[in-house]
Scaffold this motif. Structure first.
Motif, PDB file in Angstrom:
ATOM      1  N   ARG A  27     -60.660  47.632 -60.194  1.00 37.89           N
ATOM      2  CA  ARG A  27     -59.499  48.585 -60.185  1.00 37.89           C
ATOM      3  C   ARG A  27     -58.105  47.768 -59.608  1.00 37.89           C
ATOM      4  O   ARG A  27     -57.342  48.492 -59.218  1.00 37.89           O
ATOM      5  N   ARG A  31     -53.376  52.561 -60.397  1.00 41.89           N
ATOM      6  CA  ARG A  31     -52.154  53.169 -59.659  1.00 41.89           C
ATOM      7  C   ARG A  31     -51.699  52.894 -58.282  1.00 41.89           C
ATOM      8  O   ARG A  31     -50.619  53.116 -57.600  1.00 41.89           O
ATOM      9  N   TYR A  36     -47.397  49.559 -62.887  1.00 45.76           N
ATOM     10  CA  TYR A  36     -48.343  50.356 -63.549  1.00 45.76           C
ATOM     11  C   TYR A  36     -47.817  51.790 -63.787  1.00 45.76           C
ATOM     12  O   TYR A  36     -47.982  52.415 -64.984  1.00 45.76           O
ATOM     13  N   ASP A  76     -61.513  51.559 -70.075  1.00 48.19           N
ATOM     14  CA  ASP A  76     -62.440  52.694 -69.017  1.00 48.19           C
ATOM     15  C   ASP A  76     -63.718  52.573 -69.756  1.00 48.19           C
ATOM     16  O   ASP A  76     -63.978  52.350 -70.918  1.00 48.19           O
ATOM     17  N   GLY A  93     -56.938  62.712 -61.767  1.00 50.52           N
ATOM     18  CA  GLY A  93     -57.349  63.148 -60.522  1.00 50.52           C
ATOM     19  C   GLY A  93     -58.860  63.531 -60.540  1.00 50.52           C
ATOM     20  O   GLY A  93     -59.277  63.837 -59.445  1.00 50.52           O
ATOM     21  N   SER A 206     -71.826  52.455 -61.503  1.00 54.31           N
ATOM     22  CA  SER A 206     -71.310  52.916 -60.329  1.00 54.31           C
ATOM     23  C   SER A 206     -72.124  53.877 -59.476  1.00 54.31           C
ATOM     24  O   SER A 206     -72.292  54.090 -58.297  1.00 54.31           O
ATOM     25  N   HIS A 320     -66.019  48.538 -53.916  1.00 50.97           N
ATOM     26  CA  HIS A 320     -65.858  49.467 -54.983  1.00 50.97           C
ATOM     27  C   HIS A 320     -64.431  49.373 -55.208  1.00 50.97           C
ATOM     28  O   HIS A 320     -63.618  48.699 -54.738  1.00 50.97           O
TER      29      HIS A 320
HETATM   30  C1  LIG Z   1     -66.859  55.188 -63.015  1.00 49.64           C
HETATM   31  C2  LIG Z   1     -65.949  54.763 -63.712  1.00 49.64           C
HETATM   32  C3  LIG Z   1     -64.886  55.149 -64.563  1.00 49.64           C
HETATM   33  N1  LIG Z   1     -64.050  54.086 -65.015  1.00 49.64           N
HETATM   34  C4  LIG Z   1     -64.885  52.870 -64.663  1.00 49.64           C
HETATM   35  C5  LIG Z   1     -65.933  53.285 -63.669  1.00 49.64           C
HETATM   36  C6  LIG Z   1     -66.490  52.304 -63.268  1.00 49.64           C
HETATM   37  C7  LIG Z   1     -66.042  51.604 -62.060  1.00 49.64           C
HETATM   38  C8  LIG Z   1     -65.960  52.451 -60.854  1.00 49.64           C
HETATM   39  O1  LIG Z   1     -66.882  52.764 -60.162  1.00 49.64           O
HETATM   40  O2  LIG Z   1     -64.881  52.715 -60.269  1.00 49.64           O
HETATM   41  C9  LIG Z   1     -64.061  51.586 -65.069  1.00 49.64           C
HETATM   42  C10 LIG Z   1     -62.773  51.289 -65.178  1.00 49.64           C
HETATM   43  N2  LIG Z   1     -61.894  52.078 -65.200  1.00 49.64           N
HETATM   44  C11 LIG Z   1     -60.599  51.337 -65.236  1.00 49.64           C
HETATM   45  C12 LIG Z   1     -60.796  50.160 -65.142  1.00 49.64           C
HETATM   46  C13 LIG Z   1     -59.864  48.974 -65.342  1.00 49.64           C
HETATM   47  C14 LIG Z   1     -59.893  47.649 -64.893  1.00 49.64           C
HETATM   48  C15 LIG Z   1     -59.762  47.535 -63.443  1.00 49.64           C
HETATM   49  O3  LIG Z   1     -58.542  47.285 -62.821  1.00 49.64           O
HETATM   50  O4  LIG Z   1     -60.685  47.413 -62.746  1.00 49.64           O
HETATM   51  C16 LIG Z   1     -62.336  49.970 -65.077  1.00 49.64           C
HETATM   52  C17 LIG Z   1     -63.258  48.897 -64.720  1.00 49.64           C
HETATM   53  C18 LIG Z   1     -59.400  51.924 -65.409  1.00 49.64           C
HETATM   54  C19 LIG Z   1     -58.932  53.598 -64.870  1.00 49.64           C
HETATM   55  N3  LIG Z   1     -59.605  54.367 -65.433  1.00 49.64           N
HETATM   56  C20 LIG Z   1     -59.299  55.517 -64.861  1.00 49.64           C
HETATM   57  C21 LIG Z   1     -57.988  55.355 -64.157  1.00 49.64           C
HETATM   58  C22 LIG Z   1     -56.966  56.152 -63.669  1.00 49.64           C
HETATM   59  C23 LIG Z   1     -56.106  56.825 -64.267  1.00 49.64           C
HETATM   60  C24 LIG Z   1     -54.787  56.695 -64.480  1.00 49.64           C
HETATM   61  O5  LIG Z   1     -54.061  55.956 -63.935  1.00 49.64           O
HETATM   62  O6  LIG Z   1     -54.054  57.799 -64.907  1.00 49.64           O
HETATM   63  C25 LIG Z   1     -57.769  53.758 -64.264  1.00 49.64           C
HETATM   64  C26 LIG Z   1     -56.729  52.851 -63.881  1.00 49.64           C
HETATM   65  C27 LIG Z   1     -59.707  56.857 -64.832  1.00 49.64           C
HETATM   66  C28 LIG Z   1     -61.266  57.210 -64.504  1.00 49.64           C
HETATM   67  N4  LIG Z   1     -62.245  56.704 -65.111  1.00 49.64           N
HETATM   68  C29 LIG Z   1     -63.287  56.982 -64.394  1.00 49.64           C
HETATM   69  C30 LIG Z   1     -62.878  57.746 -63.325  1.00 49.64           C
HETATM   70  C31 LIG Z   1     -63.517  57.752 -62.063  1.00 49.64           C
HETATM   71  C32 LIG Z   1     -61.451  57.607 -63.076  1.00 49.64           C
HETATM   72  C33 LIG Z   1     -60.642  58.055 -62.227  1.00 49.64           C
HETATM   73  C34 LIG Z   1     -59.944  59.526 -62.370  1.00 49.64           C
HETATM   74  C35 LIG Z   1     -59.094  59.732 -61.539  1.00 49.64           C
HETATM   75  O7  LIG Z   1     -59.004  59.612 -60.052  1.00 49.64           O
HETATM   76  O8  LIG Z   1     -57.615  59.992 -62.033  1.00 49.64           O
HETATM   77  C36 LIG Z   1     -64.762  56.761 -64.762  1.00 49.64           C
END
Ligand SMILES: Cc1c2[nH]c(c1CCC(=O)O)Cc1[nH]c(c(CCC(=O)O)c1C)Cc1[nH]c(c(CCC(=O)O)c1C)Cc1[nH]c(c(C)c1CCC(=O)O)C2
Length: 342
Positions: A27, A31, A36, A76, A93, A206, A320
């Motif tokens: 990640r 954010r 970004y 994602d 969120g 994860s 993580h």
């Molecule tokens: C479980 C999982 C997800 N997505 C992902 C996982 C496995 C990795 C981990 O365990 O963290 C994988 C993921 N998601 C994202 C990446 C981008 C690459 C990186 O920089 O690592 C990667 C590798 C972008 C993202 N994926 C997400 C964001 C945030 C959304 C935003 O910026 O508006 C990003 C940058 C959304 C997302 N998508 C997911 C979650 C739990 C969330 C967060 C929700 C939140 O808190 O708002 C599912």
């Protein structure tokens, strides 16, 4: 590609470490970066993930800012599912929310095989990025069958994964069919990224740490192996990561990983011992410590680099993902510190 193939990441992953461990952060795009937040303003997450120019720019942001040794594709884990028509939204969120959770055999029909044309924006972005990144390797990724299944069965994020575990134990035939379909989707999504030029892949399981060792071995490992093993033909590092998987790091490795991702609960020396001879590890700074005072953080980074030396190879990372309120200057400082340690 030739330059990326000679990178520190690729060398560490094949067990031939250079002077310092290569460093990148799960990640790292997202954010924590003001650039970004500015770019994403008013654009939904999944729309950003389907726009090649957006994917390319967001992937490059942390490379420019922090000087990390690898880029990870901005996408994602639910992107390939959305691409084949599964109704999923990413709610800010909260995370992925599924319109019709999967709970019966009939529900499996929506999980058809993925074709390159379904995710042409990903291939396009990968090709652009490989050109822009030069010697910095690009890591592609997919969600592992168990973690994807959890979102699909629960209908969204879950603390206890109760419905998932109930289906796994109570309907093993349906479970096997669901995980196999997800494994084929994840494998083909990774193959599409590899054919477009990514230099390494990471499989994110994860939430696998919610399982016992015995259940992981029986109900999950065979499917994660379906994803990873056939990708050996590409001869690029396959990284396999989960949170809370300390009790079965050897199984994470056995599923077909060249590099095992380790969270902060197990030291890297102990992790290498658990995996066995030739272990290459990735990790394992607790992301919460990025919010601690620098002397505390510095000591942790030094400890992790020293413990990583007992493995055959070490890729420095967090245990993580980066937390959204992390100060990006702290991430840059960690990169510089790791680069100063040899
Ligand atoms: C479980 C999982 C997800 N997505 C992902 C996982 C496995 C990795 C981990 O365990 O963290 C994988 C993921 N998601 C994202 C990446 C981008 C690459 C990186 O920089 O690592 C990667 C590798 C972008 C993202 N994926 C997400 C964001 C945030 C959304 C935003 O910026 O508006 C990003 C940058 C959304 C997302 N998508 C997911 C979650 C739990 C969330 C967060 C929700 C939140 O808190 O708002 C599912």
């Amino acid at each position: 590609m030739a330059a990326a193939a000679d990178s520190l990441l690729i060398r560490a992953a094949s067990g031939h470490p250079g002077g310092y461990p290569p460093v990148w952060f799960m990640r790292q795009a997202g954010r924590s970066l003001p650039e970004y937040r500015e770019l994403r303003a008013g654009i939904a997450m999944l729309d950003a993930c389907r726009d090649p120019a957006m994917i390319t720019e967001i992937t490059l942001q942390p490379v420019r800012r922090h000087g990390v040794d690898a880029a990870i594709l901005f996408s994602d884990i639910v992107v390939p599912l959305v691409a084949i028509g599964v109704g999923i939204d990413i709610v800010p969120g909260v995370g992925p929310v599924v319109e019709h959770p999967i709970r019966t055999t009939a529900d499996l029909d929506v999980l058809r095989e993925i074709e390159p044309a379904d995710v042409s924006y990903v291939s396009q972005a990968v090709r652009a990025l490989v050109g822009e990144l030069g010697g910095t390797p690009l890591i592609g990724f997919a969600g592992a069958p168990f973690t994807l299944a959890s979102y699909l069965i629960e209908g969204g994020p879950s603390r206890d994964h109760a419905r998932t575990k109930a289906l796994m134990h109570g309907q093993p035939v349906l479970w096997g069919a669901l995980l196999n379909r997800l494994a084929v989707i994840a494998r083909e999504f990774l193959r599409i990224q590899l054919e477009a030029g990514v230099a390494a892949v990471q499989l994110f399981d994860s939430w696998a740490g919610a399982l016992s060792r015995a259940d992981y071995e029986r109900y999950v490992l065979p499917h994660s192996r379906t994803v990873l093993e056939p990708l050996a033909e590409f001869a690029v590092p396959r990284i396999h990561f989960g949170v809370g998987t300390g009790e079965f790091l050897d199984l994470i490795h056995r599923a077909g990983a060249d590099v095992v991702g380790v969270d902060w609960r197990v030291g890297l020396d102990e992790a290498a011992r658990r995996i066995g001879p030739g272990a290459v590890v990735q990790g394992n700074l607790d992301p919460a410590l990025l919010l601690a005072d620098w002397p505390v953080l510095e000591a942790e980074v030094r400890r992790i680099v020293i413990e990583g030396r007992s493995a055959a190879g070490h890729v420095f990372n967090l245990g993580h993902g980066v937390l959204p309120d992390t100060d990006p200057d702290v991430l840059s400082r960690v990169v510089d510190l790791v680069h100063s340690l040899s």
